[in-house]
Scaffold this active site. Sequence first.
Site, short mmCIF file in Angstrom:
data_model
loop_
_atom_site.label_atom_id
_atom_site.label_comp_id
_atom_site.label_asym_id
_atom_site.label_seq_id
_atom_site.Cartn_x
_atom_site.Cartn_y
_atom_site.Cartn_z
N CYS A 133 0.84 -1.20 0.00
CA CYS A 133 0.00 0.00 0.00
C CYS A 133 0.88 1.25 0.00
O CYS A 133 1.34 1.70 1.05
CB CYS A 133 -0.92 -0.01 1.22
SG CYS A 133 -1.96 1.46 1.31
N CYS A 136 -0.42 4.18 2.05
CA CYS A 136 -0.24 4.03 3.51
C CYS A 136 1.22 4.29 3.91
O CYS A 136 1.49 4.87 4.95
CB CYS A 136 -0.61 2.63 3.99
SG CYS A 136 -2.07 1.94 3.24
N ASP A 137 2.16 3.82 3.11
CA ASP A 137 3.55 3.75 3.58
C ASP A 137 4.55 4.65 2.86
O ASP A 137 5.71 4.72 3.26
CB ASP A 137 4.06 2.30 3.47
CG ASP A 137 3.28 1.37 4.39
OD1 ASP A 137 2.74 1.86 5.39
OD2 ASP A 137 3.20 0.16 4.09
#
Length: 312
Positions: A133, A136-137
């Site tokens: 992701c 997300c990261d």
Amino acid sequence: MKSYNFDTVILGGGPAGMSAGLYAARGAVSAAIIDLTMFGGQPSNYLELENYPGFDKIGGYDLMEKFENQADKFGIQKFPMQEIVSIDLKNKKIVTREAEFFAKSIIIATGAQPMKLGIPGEKEYVGRGVSYCAVCDAAFYKDKVVAVVGGGNSAVEEAMYLTKFASKVYLIHRRNELRADKIIQERAFKNPKIEFVWDTVVREIKGDSLVNSLVVENVKTCASDLLNVNGIFPYIGIVPNAEQFSGQLAQDAKGFIVTDEKMQTSVEGVFAVGDVRTTPLRQVITAAADGAVAAVYAVKYVETLKDIPQKV
Ligand code: NAP
């Protein structure tokens, strides 16, 4: 353990499930959505969508919040954080860790999840350099070098997103031509931070406490190389979240659930929608459309049951 009865129980609260919920609740049947986590599904992690009609651009999370709010308005009942322990599709019984649900019809909208590379180091370094992701990261990789694997829309879009943070993004693809839509490809080719590594597969992910390199192999020359990276984002496609139903209904060779045009599966009164079913296009709009179709036919199915004399 709590016990509930609903006309329609929808499994999964992504765009397909939420749309089904909206249509079912609006169709005046009692309907519930249960989800393993919170609602919103995969698009909640998409930074931006620019191909959902009606919005020039909208954040994935924002769009899914709108879906949920609209379904709420029609009285859908929502049960988040429900891990399914057992499911009997024929008898329409679902047992989760907290409750049991009895339904007259079921709509499966459990979606799909990222396909794994299945190479040494992948499992070991999840959360320490391996991520599925980018949204997300990505921020963890400010001024670092990362690799994205794959040549589809997801790989190319996420590679572009990563360039906002990373100093360099290798896009490693097993062929010398991308699968992604042309418009997305053109943008990526213009991005100076993306370096395309063609005809190449990743054989191993290496590191110490964190990922520091990849063993890559050119599939044409069979030459191996070591690529120094701080992170790797595999985007090589999806697998359906349908294991828990296997043996109970018809699935294709990859495990996606087979339906007819009314989203009816091989089990009467059980429908499947969105990414979990065999379908030629997996987009938020097609998932939402599937949900609408399934809910309409689930409502019709529940109505037919009222005409059948029940066993006493
Ligand atoms: P995808 O379109 O199936 O692409 C998967 C890519 O990974 C392909 O390029 C494939 O190579 C490669 N691949 C597959 N297995 C591999 C392996 N074992 N090792 C190395 N590479 C491998 O998957 P996706 O990009 O995740 O997209 C899934 C669906 O969501 C698609 O329908 C896509 O259109 C849709 N989507 C749409 C948007 C958008 O419209 N904005 C955004 C994201 C996703 P080959 O090309 O050689 O097969």
